[in-house]
Motif scaffolding. Sequence first.
Motif, PDB file in Angstrom:
ATOM      1  N   VAL A 113      -1.645  -1.419   3.653  1.00  0.00           N
ATOM      2  CA  VAL A 113      -2.082  -1.133   2.286  1.00  0.00           C
ATOM      3  C   VAL A 113      -2.887   0.156   2.340  1.00  0.00           C
ATOM      4  CG1 VAL A 113      -3.444  -1.966   0.337  1.00  0.00           C
ATOM      5  CG2 VAL A 113      -2.163  -3.600   1.741  1.00  0.00           C
ATOM      6  N   GLN A 138       6.351  -2.099  -7.441  1.00  0.00           N
ATOM      7  CA  GLN A 138       7.206  -1.731  -8.567  1.00  0.00           C
ATOM      8  C   GLN A 138       8.202  -0.649  -8.164  1.00  0.00           C
ATOM      9  OE1 GLN A 138       3.816  -2.128  -8.785  1.00  0.00           O
ATOM     10  NE2 GLN A 138       3.958  -4.098  -9.841  1.00  0.00           N
ATOM     11  N   ASP A 139       7.761   0.312  -7.345  1.00  0.00           N
ATOM     12  CA  ASP A 139       8.680   1.337  -6.829  1.00  0.00           C
ATOM     13  C   ASP A 139       9.785   0.690  -6.001  1.00  0.00           C
ATOM     14  OD1 ASP A 139       7.085   3.384  -7.928  1.00  0.00           O
ATOM     15  OD2 ASP A 139       5.911   3.581  -6.072  1.00  0.00           O
ATOM     16  N   HIS A 186      -3.894   1.782  -0.657  1.00  0.00           N
ATOM     17  CA  HIS A 186      -4.715   1.827  -1.870  1.00  0.00           C
ATOM     18  C   HIS A 186      -4.831   0.386  -2.358  1.00  0.00           C
ATOM     19  CE1 HIS A 186      -6.435   3.621  -5.489  1.00  0.00           C
ATOM     20  NE2 HIS A 186      -5.683   2.806  -6.203  1.00  0.00           N
ATOM     21  N   TYR A 230       7.824  -8.737  -3.573  1.00  0.00           N
ATOM     22  CA  TYR A 230       6.478  -9.126  -3.125  1.00  0.00           C
ATOM     23  C   TYR A 230       6.542  -9.883  -1.801  1.00  0.00           C
ATOM     24  CZ  TYR A 230       3.809  -7.551  -7.156  1.00  0.00           C
ATOM     25  OH  TYR A 230       3.182  -6.772  -8.098  1.00  0.00           O
ATOM     26  N   THR A 289       4.547   1.612  -4.415  1.00  0.00           N
ATOM     27  CA  THR A 289       4.064   0.350  -4.955  1.00  0.00           C
ATOM     28  C   THR A 289       5.203  -0.668  -4.903  1.00  0.00           C
ATOM     29  OG1 THR A 289       4.776   0.837  -7.212  1.00  0.00           O
ATOM     30  CG2 THR A 289       2.556   1.597  -6.567  1.00  0.00           C
ATOM     31  N   GLN A 336      -5.280  -2.058  -7.956  1.00  0.00           N
ATOM     32  CA  GLN A 336      -3.973  -2.213  -8.613  1.00  0.00           C
ATOM     33  C   GLN A 336      -3.524  -0.897  -9.256  1.00  0.00           C
ATOM     34  OE1 GLN A 336      -2.065  -4.789  -8.253  1.00  0.00           O
ATOM     35  NE2 GLN A 336      -3.631  -5.924  -7.129  1.00  0.00           N
ATOM     36  N   PRO A 337      -2.296  -0.501  -9.152  1.00  0.00           N
ATOM     37  CA  PRO A 337      -1.293  -1.146  -8.310  1.00  0.00           C
ATOM     38  C   PRO A 337      -1.487  -0.737  -6.854  1.00  0.00           C
ATOM     39  CG  PRO A 337      -0.294   0.730  -9.390  1.00  0.00           C
ATOM     40  CD  PRO A 337      -1.717   0.632  -9.900  1.00  0.00           C
ATOM     41  N   ARG A 338      -1.399  -1.711  -5.961  1.00  0.00           N
ATOM     42  CA  ARG A 338      -1.537  -1.428  -4.530  1.00  0.00           C
ATOM     43  C   ARG A 338      -0.418  -0.504  -4.081  1.00  0.00           C
ATOM     44  NH1 ARG A 338      -2.998  -7.426  -2.793  1.00  0.00           N
ATOM     45  NH2 ARG A 338      -5.257  -7.189  -2.855  1.00  0.00           N
ATOM     46  N   ARG A 339      -0.784   0.337  -3.116  1.00  0.00           N
ATOM     47  CA  ARG A 339       0.195   1.251  -2.536  1.00  0.00           C
ATOM     48  C   ARG A 339       0.331   0.916  -1.053  1.00  0.00           C
ATOM     49  NH1 ARG A 339       1.794   4.614  -6.060  1.00  0.00           N
ATOM     50  NH2 ARG A 339       2.763   6.091  -4.646  1.00  0.00           N
ATOM     51  N   TYR A 340       1.546   1.048  -0.558  1.00  0.00           N
ATOM     52  CA  TYR A 340       1.853   0.670   0.815  1.00  0.00           C
ATOM     53  C   TYR A 340       2.506   1.834   1.543  1.00  0.00           C
ATOM     54  CZ  TYR A 340       1.230  -3.957  -1.216  1.00  0.00           C
ATOM     55  OH  TYR A 340       0.719  -5.046  -1.879  1.00  0.00           O
ATOM     56  N   GLU A 379       4.374   6.654   0.619  1.00  0.00           N
ATOM     57  CA  GLU A 379       3.633   5.581  -0.055  1.00  0.00           C
ATOM     58  C   GLU A 379       4.458   5.090  -1.232  1.00  0.00           C
ATOM     59  OE1 GLU A 379      -1.164   6.128   0.089  1.00  0.00           O
ATOM     60  OE2 GLU A 379      -0.082   6.988  -1.600  1.00  0.00           O
TER      61      GLU A 379
END
Length: 198
Positions: free
Chosen positions: A72, A44-45, A74, A58, A42, A77-81, A40
């Motif tokens: 997705v 940002q990661d 989670h 994005y 984000t 925010q912040p969404r996790r993928y 998983e």
Amino acid sequence: MSRTSDQTDGDIVRDFLSIADILEEPQLAQLYTYLAHEDEATVQDVMHDLDIAQGTAYSYVNRIVDAGVVEVTHDEQPRRYAAREINLTVTTAAGDRGYTITPALIDAVGRRETNDDIDTYIDRHGVAGLATALTYAVARERGEVTHRLMAEDLDISPLAAEMILQALRPVVHKHSDIEASGASLDELDIDDGAADDT
């Protein structure tokens, strides 16, 4: 995204078209591989670890989510993928040639921009040819074939065979446990029925 018996032909075609985008764009392949490795992450990661600008990160994440290869996990925010498992076999209409699209193959395609040997091999032999080379790379690491046998089988030069085998070695070791395994090629996440793209 493994094929199951309850999938319709439309589902299979949609899966293939979704994955085709990843195989055409090394940046998307790199992103998929990153998410598959991290379990998983984000956006940002992704930005930090892959050194991608915010807008691009994005855009890429949205594209592979829309393609159905990433989900997705989670929604707050912040969404996790997270990456979905991919294991899709493609065969010719005659059924005489085919290859399986797996995370290892996607990882190899993702290295195209940073590895000239992989890039050149794909230019000359296509993704199907790379899938075949990946099969030989697994067998080579297991001590079952040599670069000369691969060259003879695929009608390429021994130097070209050695170069692609060396380039694919990190992929093989990332996606399989060669030393500790007496596993079949299927268990190693590579299809032994892969064929050259001629």
